[in-house]
Enzyme design. Sequence first.
Site: not given
Ligand code: MEV
Length: 434
Positions: A83, A266, A282, A384
Amino acid sequence: MERNSEIPGFYKRTVEERRQVVREWGNLTEAEARSYDIPPGIDRGILERMVENVIGAFPLPLGVATNFRINGADYLVPMAIEEPSVIAAASNSAKVTRATGGFRAQTSDPVMIGQIQVLDVVDPSAARLRILGEKANLLAAANAKDPMLVKFGGGARDLEVRVVPSPRGTMLVVHLLVDARDAGGMNAVNTMCEALAPTVAQLSGGRVVLRIISNLAVYRVARASATFPAAALATENATGPEVVEAILDAYTLACVDPFRCATHNKGIMNGISAVVVATGNDFRAIESGAHSYAAFLAKDGGVLRPLTTYEKDRNGDLVGTIELPTAVGLIGGATAVHPTAKANVKLLGVKGAQELAQVLVSVGLAQNFGALRALATEGIQRGHMSLHARNIAATAGATPAEVDAVVERLIAGHAIRIDRAREVLEEMRRHPKS
Ligand code: MEV
């Protein structure tokens, strides 16, 4: 003719033979099949010993996050991830913490939980006490299975017995707590649980089914904190204190809303998993541990909790903390055999699994702060999209010399799409000076 995926002896064939089979099956071109090639510097025998039916390797980008200072020492942190923006965000966030001393990290002892599931127990509460009454003998029997672990200061430490109601009757769940030291613990814990199972069955008068480690490693956690000075957070459009408030607002949604919390966590794992992968650990175990811990933290209410917290200190600076299970090892598994993982562990310079865990949580906190900061200010898409636009430009056929100009035009036009990239490229080539 219908194809048949049952290929007798496939596992016994050489990498080349298997490659030929999949090439025909997938109608792959020579170039496509070559993309499976094992990179120079990697002994194919190692990969073949790691998993079955090997046809090649899948290289991920490997980058290095800079600026990390953890407990007074500096680290260059290898991160393997597909990513865009993750490594840049971690590095930028780590830079912000340097003025306040970087990250302060700690770990619990590396204690893993092994579960032994017992069914058909007629007197579960009494059986629980019979098992607990034999604790010393059971721990000794477990430790006899792994004298090396005991020699290095680890081993079975404690026993818990839970009485768990279920739709198939009340179950006893024995938890064997094992200090895994510098190992992930999977093998040691599973072996010990299997060894204790017959005695547990006998003591309980029941029937044992599962004997397996739990990834909800609540006794093997790492924690880190860092201070992000408000003064460093000012943007063109907002003062530092305003950004602190906006980050607190953004964080608070993760505390009250599981839909946001899932994404919040995430983002933390973007950083942690990239280091876990780079060090050959792992990553599914770590992901499972993290997300189940988020649910575990919510036991007093709610569904999920964020793995980080944010507060304002007396100076108005933002203080972040993180805590999650970190069942990573340095001995055993891919970490000990995969040459790239071994090189990355050496680059990182960590002496033990607990130090690695401290790096992981520091990166997780940095990553989360970076995401919240972007989300609370200009939004995530600008940073991004510029990396995304580079990919799109290259896919549209831009040469390295053309990529920057294509990216600039895509971003200016707010249309980062392959069709637009092709148009831009055509225009640029038709009018080289425009
Ligand atoms: C993207 O991989 C992760 C985010 O969505 C985390 C977040 O929203 O805090 C940018």
